[in-house]
Design a protein around this motif. Structure first.
Motif, mmCIF file in Angstrom:
data_model
loop_
_atom_site.group_PDB
_atom_site.id
_atom_site.type_symbol
_atom_site.label_atom_id
_atom_site.label_comp_id
_atom_site.label_asym_id
_atom_site.label_seq_id
_atom_site.Cartn_x
_atom_site.Cartn_y
_atom_site.Cartn_z
ATOM 1 N N UNK A 132 -7.950 58.996 -47.073
ATOM 2 C CA UNK A 132 -7.436 57.837 -47.787
ATOM 3 C C UNK A 132 -7.874 56.564 -47.074
ATOM 4 N N UNK A 133 -7.839 55.456 -47.816
ATOM 5 C CA UNK A 133 -8.226 54.176 -47.228
ATOM 6 C C UNK A 133 -7.255 53.775 -46.126
ATOM 7 N N UNK A 134 -5.969 54.096 -46.281
ATOM 8 C CA UNK A 134 -4.976 53.736 -45.260
ATOM 9 C C UNK A 134 -5.279 54.425 -43.932
ATOM 10 N N UNK A 135 -5.710 55.679 -43.987
ATOM 11 C CA UNK A 135 -6.044 56.386 -42.754
ATOM 12 C C UNK A 135 -7.248 55.750 -42.064
ATOM 13 N N UNK A 136 -8.228 55.351 -42.832
ATOM 14 C CA UNK A 136 -9.416 54.723 -42.239
ATOM 15 C C UNK A 136 -9.044 53.398 -41.595
ATOM 16 N N UNK A 137 -8.227 52.594 -42.279
ATOM 17 C CA UNK A 137 -7.835 51.302 -41.728
ATOM 18 C C UNK A 137 -6.954 51.465 -40.497
ATOM 19 N N UNK A 138 -6.061 52.464 -40.512
ATOM 20 C CA UNK A 138 -5.209 52.692 -39.343
ATOM 21 C C UNK A 138 -6.040 53.100 -38.138
ATOM 22 N N UNK A 139 -7.032 53.920 -38.366
ATOM 23 C CA UNK A 139 -7.881 54.342 -37.246
ATOM 24 C C UNK A 139 -8.705 53.175 -36.727
ATOM 25 N N UNK A 140 -9.131 52.281 -37.626
ATOM 26 C CA UNK A 140 -9.889 51.113 -37.178
ATOM 27 C C UNK A 140 -9.015 50.211 -36.317
ATOM 28 N N UNK A 141 -7.744 50.036 -36.702
ATOM 29 C CA UNK A 141 -6.844 49.208 -35.899
ATOM 30 C C UNK A 141 -6.585 49.834 -34.533
ATOM 31 N N UNK A 142 -6.547 51.163 -34.480
ATOM 32 C CA UNK A 142 -6.304 51.826 -33.197
ATOM 33 C C UNK A 142 -7.474 51.668 -32.234
ATOM 34 N N UNK A 143 -8.680 51.459 -32.763
ATOM 35 C CA UNK A 143 -9.880 51.374 -31.926
ATOM 36 C C UNK A 143 -10.348 49.940 -31.742
ATOM 37 N N UNK A 144 -9.479 48.939 -31.956
ATOM 38 C CA UNK A 144 -9.850 47.556 -31.733
ATOM 39 C C UNK A 144 -9.978 47.272 -30.238
ATOM 40 N N UNK A 187 -20.787 49.142 -45.309
ATOM 41 C CA UNK A 187 -19.910 50.137 -45.919
ATOM 42 C C UNK A 187 -18.476 49.631 -45.869
ATOM 43 N N UNK A 188 -17.828 49.653 -47.009
ATOM 44 C CA UNK A 188 -16.435 49.245 -47.089
ATOM 45 C C UNK A 188 -15.538 50.420 -46.709
ATOM 46 N N UNK A 189 -14.270 50.178 -46.352
ATOM 47 C CA UNK A 189 -13.354 51.294 -46.067
ATOM 48 C C UNK A 189 -13.233 52.283 -47.204
ATOM 49 N N UNK A 190 -13.317 51.806 -48.436
ATOM 50 C CA UNK A 190 -13.246 52.709 -49.585
ATOM 51 C C UNK A 190 -14.431 53.682 -49.599
ATOM 52 N N UNK A 191 -15.627 53.161 -49.301
ATOM 53 C CA UNK A 191 -16.814 54.017 -49.282
ATOM 54 C C UNK A 191 -16.708 55.054 -48.169
ATOM 55 N N UNK A 192 -16.217 54.649 -46.987
ATOM 56 C CA UNK A 192 -16.068 55.593 -45.877
ATOM 57 C C UNK A 192 -15.025 56.648 -46.203
ATOM 58 N N UNK A 193 -13.926 56.230 -46.839
ATOM 59 C CA UNK A 193 -12.865 57.178 -47.191
ATOM 60 C C UNK A 193 -13.357 58.210 -48.197
ATOM 61 N N UNK A 194 -14.135 57.789 -49.168
ATOM 62 C CA UNK A 194 -14.673 58.736 -50.146
ATOM 63 C C UNK A 194 -15.625 59.730 -49.494
ATOM 64 N N UNK A 195 -16.432 59.254 -48.542
ATOM 65 C CA UNK A 195 -17.387 60.147 -47.887
ATOM 66 C C UNK A 195 -16.686 61.162 -46.988
ATOM 67 N N UNK A 196 -15.592 60.767 -46.339
ATOM 68 C CA UNK A 196 -14.890 61.662 -45.410
ATOM 69 C C UNK A 196 -13.764 62.443 -46.065
ATOM 70 N N UNK A 197 -13.456 62.129 -47.315
ATOM 71 C CA UNK A 197 -12.367 62.826 -47.986
ATOM 72 C C UNK A 197 -11.002 62.425 -47.479
#
Length: 218
Positions: A199-211, A187-197
């Motif tokens: 933005x892609x930036x929010x998904x990527x920011x959260x991924x960076x926070x959980x590294x 699943x790409x960040x775009x696919x996750x963002x669409x499923x959760x409603x």
């Protein structure tokens, strides 16, 4: 004299029939050229695909008078840009089995989201029967760390950097199917963002926070 007067008429009729045949031939020739052009387009489209012969299995059937051989081929095909498929074919001859497997692979091609066009987005596991695989993304320059059937899938898909491990059987059929099961769960960040409603930036920011680095710093 009567016979001589009929000859010009016969000549005109013959010439008319000749012209009609010429027109039909021209139309048929036009259709032939059109079919040839479409065939060339299909051949050029197929030439862009990457096909990999993974495995050939020979089966012998004992019959009265000797043994009868049959062959089964496993083929992986892709465009090197995120689309890949696999198929298997059976026939009495190896070329025919490969042709059947290639046609089935073309019909079963699927699109896999890739990160930067070179690796997968996240760790993922896949299984099919006794086949179990683990796939992990890798930094640029790592290359394809995989063996046998899994390497053929990644090369046809267009993945340049990936780390993989087979945790189950070495059967090529189950390994290929398990690899496809893992890739379908990508699943790409775009696919996750669409499923959760979101933005892609929010998904990527959260991924960076959980590294792992941020987790160890905390």
């Amino acid at each position: 004299m009567a016979d001589e007067e009929q000859k010009p008429g016969e000549t005109q009729e013959a010439s008319g029939r000749g012209r009609a045949r010429g027109e039909r031939g021209g139309r048929e020739g036009g259709r032939g050229r059109g079919d040839g052009r479409g065939r060339r387009d299909r051949e050029e489209k197929d030439s862009d695909l990457i096909d990999k012969l993974v495995h050939i299995n020979r089966v012998a059937k004992v019959v009265k008078g000797g043994r009868r051989f049959a062959f089964a081929a496993l083929v992986v095909i892709g465009d090197g840009n995120g689309r890949v498929g696999y198929g298997h074919g059976k026939a009495r001859e190896v070329p025919e089995a490969i042709r059947k497997a290639t046609e089935e692979a073309k019909k079963s091609m699927i699109r896999i989201p890739l990160k930067d066009g070179r690796t997968i987005h996240h760790d993922v596991r896949g299984h099919h029967g006794a086949g179990k695989v683990l796939l992990r993304p890798a930094p640029a320059g790592t290359g394809i760390i995989a063996g046998g059937p899994m390497r053929a899938v990644f090369e046809a898909l267009g993945v340049g950097d990936v780390v993989s491990k087979s945790l189950g059987t070495s059967n090529p059929y189950n390994m290929v199917r398990a690899t496809f099961d893992a890739l379908k769960n990508q699943q790409s960040p775009r696919m996750v963002a669409q499923r959760r409603g979101r933005s892609v930036a929010e998904i990527l920011a959260r991924r960076e926070d959980t590294t792992p680095e941020s987790a160890s710093a905390q």
